[in-house]
Design an enzyme around this catalytic site. Structure first.
Site, short mmCIF file in Angstrom:
data_model
loop_
_atom_site.label_atom_id
_atom_site.label_comp_id
_atom_site.label_asym_id
_atom_site.label_seq_id
_atom_site.Cartn_x
_atom_site.Cartn_y
_atom_site.Cartn_z
CG ASP A 12 -10.68 -7.40 -68.39
OD1 ASP A 12 -11.58 -6.85 -67.73
OD2 ASP A 12 -9.80 -8.11 -67.89
CE LYS A 15 -17.85 -8.82 -70.74
NZ LYS A 15 -16.39 -9.02 -70.71
N GLY A 39 -15.89 -5.10 -64.39
CA GLY A 39 -15.56 -3.68 -64.51
C GLY A 39 -15.83 -3.27 -65.94
CG HIS A 40 -18.97 -4.13 -67.90
ND1 HIS A 40 -20.19 -4.75 -67.97
CD2 HIS A 40 -18.05 -5.12 -67.95
CE1 HIS A 40 -20.00 -6.06 -68.04
NE2 HIS A 40 -18.71 -6.30 -68.03
CD GLN A 224 -17.10 -11.85 -64.34
OE1 GLN A 224 -18.15 -12.45 -64.33
NE2 GLN A 224 -16.95 -10.73 -63.66
P1 IMP Z 1 -13.34 -13.82 -59.10
O1 IMP Z 1 -14.40 -13.66 -60.12
O2 IMP Z 1 -13.08 -12.59 -58.29
O3 IMP Z 1 -13.54 -15.04 -58.25
O4 IMP Z 1 -11.94 -14.09 -59.88
C1 IMP Z 1 -11.71 -15.30 -60.60
C2 IMP Z 1 -10.90 -15.02 -61.85
O5 IMP Z 1 -11.69 -14.27 -62.76
C3 IMP Z 1 -9.64 -14.19 -61.63
O6 IMP Z 1 -8.66 -14.62 -62.54
C4 IMP Z 1 -10.07 -12.78 -61.97
O7 IMP Z 1 -8.98 -11.97 -62.37
C5 IMP Z 1 -11.01 -13.07 -63.12
N1 IMP Z 1 -12.04 -12.04 -63.30
C6 IMP Z 1 -13.13 -11.82 -62.57
N2 IMP Z 1 -13.86 -10.81 -63.05
C7 IMP Z 1 -13.21 -10.38 -64.15
C8 IMP Z 1 -13.49 -9.37 -65.11
O8 IMP Z 1 -14.49 -8.67 -65.07
N3 IMP Z 1 -12.58 -9.24 -66.11
C9 IMP Z 1 -11.48 -10.03 -66.21
N4 IMP Z 1 -11.19 -10.98 -65.34
C10 IMP Z 1 -12.04 -11.17 -64.31
#
Ligand code: IMP
Length: 424
Positions: A12, A15, A39-40, A224
């Protein structure tokens, strides 16, 4: 010029906006890891787009977008996103390709992600997006995954799904007390997805190789952030892919010798969604104020993001792991109006000062942060377009970040619009 854009915090970082800006100067935008957990957010065509799976470069009409082998694909989410784009007048025809080696997310991945999170204790809950990302990457590593290429051979696909689903149903029944999922429905649904996906499927590693050798410029879009990287992040509170620079190589099949520049994106402060250590987290009142001012709510799950001071220890770790050539600092405008601004420069744990990121989760959870305090500024920054017009204290703050992180700042964002950007 081939560039990799990497999040240098917990995701977040902004990007989406950076990709949108850099895409103007490239020919191809390639995603290399993650899935629709990302989520971009991009503001274009006078509206806000949130892209989860399709590279943000798609909003530029003539750019080709590639979803590399390292990405996990939920077909339902993919088609939903295409529909959303089409409704907004963005056509993907002939300029969106997915790797035939990318792995598919199945309903049992989503279900297991959700059940695991629901049944986890406070200390084992990850706070995932529940999109099935972890279970899908888990199957990939366990050699139980099913790839896009496998959908093209119905007999082979049937055999794989039969084998995998039998195992999943045993786990669902015995461990989660769930009745299990029916083979027929999933089988039919994914055969249909296979037909609909076929125009997008390619050997994208070969495509990117040939394009790079024809002089096409590739922008690699990280999702991420480094601290969520399964190897280099705050394990186990991470996502299940390599969100740092190595993922761009393994997740597309493009050789490192073809990369010219690596750009790290940080926010001027720090945020994190989900569980896990966050040493510089703000006290509640300040957190609420920054959450509101910075609109810090997850673009995939809507969850409020935890907010904190800039943590130079994690950013320095990210600069080193990724070999960052330069930094983009986002959301500097959100800090306007704070009397004093702190930067976390080291951690204290058991009477030791740690300047380098520690791998031990309990240290990250229990350490005390050593802060440096800087005077803030009052001015609204959103109208500023040149470095020299920034308030003196903002310039000092940025110079100090640069020094602590060890990479030069080349871009500063002072608002969500494309124009609200300072290039150095
Ligand atoms: P997962 O990727 O859904 O397995 O989540 C694992 C961890 O990564 C959690 O803490 C999510 O909140 C975090 N996470 C996954 N995708 C994003 C993103 O695009 N932005 C911020 N945090 C993310």
């Amino acid at each position: 010029m081939n560039q990799i854009l990497i999040g240098a915090q917990w995701g977040d970082e902004g990007k989406g906006k950076m990709i949108d800006l850099l895409a103007e100067r490239c020919d191809i935008v390639a995603r290399f890891q993650g899935g629709n957990n990302a989520g971009h957010t991009v503001r274009a065509k006078a509206r806000k787009f949130v892209l989860h799976l399709i590279p943000s470069g798609i909003l530029h009409p003539r750019k080709v977008c590639v979803i590399g082998n390292g990405v996990v694909i939920d077909p339902e989410a993919f088609f939903e996103e295409i529909e959303m784009l089409q409704k907004s007048g963005v056509s993907v025809k002939g300029r969106l390709f997915i790797s035939n080696q990318a792995h598919l997310i199945f309903p049992y991945h989503r279900l297991m992600d959700r059940l695991k999170e629901e049944q986890a204790s406070r200390s084992t809950k990850i706070g995932t997006t529940k999109k099935g990302i972890g279970p899908c990457y888990g199957d990939k590593a366990a050699r139980l995954g099913i790839r896009l290429a496998d959908l093209g051979d119905p007999a082979y696909f049937k055999e794989r799904l039969t084998h995998v689903l039998a195992e999943k149903n045993q786990i669902l029944r015995r461990i989660f007390g769930h009745p299990g999922l029916s083979f027929g429905k999933i089988h039919r649904q994914y055969l249909e997805y296979g037909r609909r996906l076929s125009p997008f499927i390619r050997d994208t590693a070969l495509y990117l190789y040939e394009a790079a050798h024809r002089g096409k410029r590739i922008l690699f879009e990280g999702a991420q952030g480094t601290l969520l990287d399964v190897d280099h992040g705050t394990y186990p509170f991470v996502t299940s892919s390599n969100a740092s620079v190595g993922g761009a190589i393994s997740g597309t099949g493009v050789a490192p010798t073809l990369i010219d520049q690596i750009i790290g994106v940080v926010k001027a402060y720090t945020t994190r969604v989900g569980e896990g250590p966050f040493p510089t987290q703000f006290p509640p009142k300040l957190m609420e104020a920054i959450q509101t001012k910075g609109e810090e709510f997850g673009s995939t799950t809507g969850r409020p993001r935890r907010c904190g001071w800039f943590d130079a220890v994690i950013a320095r770790h990210a600069a080193r792991i990724n070999g960052l050539d330069e930094l983009a600092v986002m959301k500097l405008d959100v800090l306007s109006g704070l009397k004093r601004i702190k930067i976390g420069i080291a951690y204290r744990y058991q009477r030791k000062t740690l300047e380098n990121y520690p791998a031990e989760t309990p240290i990250l959870e229990k350490c005390r942060v050593v802060y440096e305090e800087h005077p803030g500024w009052e001015e609204d920054l959103s109208g500023i377009r040149r470095w020299k017009d920034l308030p003196r204290n903002a310039k000092r703050y940025l110079k100090r970040l640069e020094e602590l992180v060890g990479a030069p700042i080349k871009i500063i964002s002072v608002g969500s619009e494309r124009e609200e950007t300072i290039f150095l």
